[in-house]
Write a protein that holds these residues in place. Structure first.
Motif, PDB file in Angstrom:
ATOM      1  N   ALA A  91      45.558  27.991  74.662  1.00  0.00           N
ATOM      2  CA  ALA A  91      46.861  28.118  75.317  1.00  0.00           C
ATOM      3  C   ALA A  91      47.128  26.961  76.279  1.00  0.00           C
ATOM      4  N   ILE A  92      46.087  26.197  76.611  1.00  0.00           N
ATOM      5  CA  ILE A  92      46.233  25.073  77.536  1.00  0.00           C
ATOM      6  C   ILE A  92      46.290  23.780  76.743  1.00  0.00           C
ATOM      7  N   THR A  93      47.364  23.040  76.923  1.00  0.00           N
ATOM      8  CA  THR A  93      47.555  21.774  76.215  1.00  0.00           C
ATOM      9  C   THR A  93      47.214  20.615  77.138  1.00  0.00           C
ATOM     10  N   LEU A  94      46.413  19.714  76.621  1.00  0.00           N
ATOM     11  CA  LEU A  94      45.995  18.529  77.367  1.00  0.00           C
ATOM     12  C   LEU A  94      46.663  17.295  76.790  1.00  0.00           C
ATOM     13  N   GLN A  95      46.938  16.339  77.664  1.00  0.00           N
ATOM     14  CA  GLN A  95      47.473  15.056  77.220  1.00  0.00           C
ATOM     15  C   GLN A  95      46.463  13.983  77.581  1.00  0.00           C
TER      16      GLN A  95
END
Length: 168
Positions: free
Chosen positions: A156-160
């Motif tokens: 659920a956590i999106t990283l860039q």
């Protein structure tokens, strides 16, 4: 004595630091579980030998510790990924020590290690919503890339992805 007036030593962890690394990494996982690809339950179940390996330079990631008055107040790691990129990982500073420049010292130490090891570029992955971390990385010359992925174990956590290039 406050941390601002006492020296903070940033140094590589050694196998003898395994208990210190265990304590600070478990504290980091409890405080900021969404910032790590490792979860507390998994790390807490590590054997003494696994912690010794984590603290040594035999395995990746390799950790640096920020030590103040004999106790760890921050950590950061580095690792080379399959694409041979130099990665900054596991950045964390104890809540009562934030805002005192320790994060800056840890990031600068990783950049210096990268250069010392022949790398001109460092990458990391961060949630763009983590404005404090993003601000820290930007102060050190990191810029966002158009690359995204889910945090390992927490989809659920999106990283860039961000990168820093020596000479910028």
């Amino acid at each position: 004595m406050s941390i601002e007036s006492s020296p903070v030593l940033v140094r590589a962890a050694t196998e003898e630091d395994w208990q210190t690394l265990k304590a600070i990494l478990l504290a980091a996982l409890l405080d900021s579980p969404a910032a790590f690809g490792l979860n507390y339950a998994t790390a807490a179940a590590y054997s003494e030998q696994q912690w010794r390996d984590c603290a040594s330079e035999r395995t990746q990631p390799q950790y640096l510790l920020a030590i103040e008055q004999g106790r760890a107040v921050g950590l950061i790691g580095d690792a080379i990924n399959r694409s041979h990129e130099y990665n900054l990982i596991a950045m964390w500073v104890a809540p009562n020590c934030r805002g005192m420049g320790i994060g800056d010292r840890l990031v600068a130490a990783i950049q210096a290690r990268a250069i010392g090891r022949g790398h001109r570029r460092v990458v990391l992955k961060v949630s763009p919503d983590n404005t404090n971390a993003v601000g820290l990385y930007r102060r050190h010359g990191f810029v966002f890339l158009p690359e995204w992925e889910a945090l390992s174990g927490q989809p659920a956590i999106t990283l860039q992805k961000m990168e820093w290039k020596n000479g910028r």
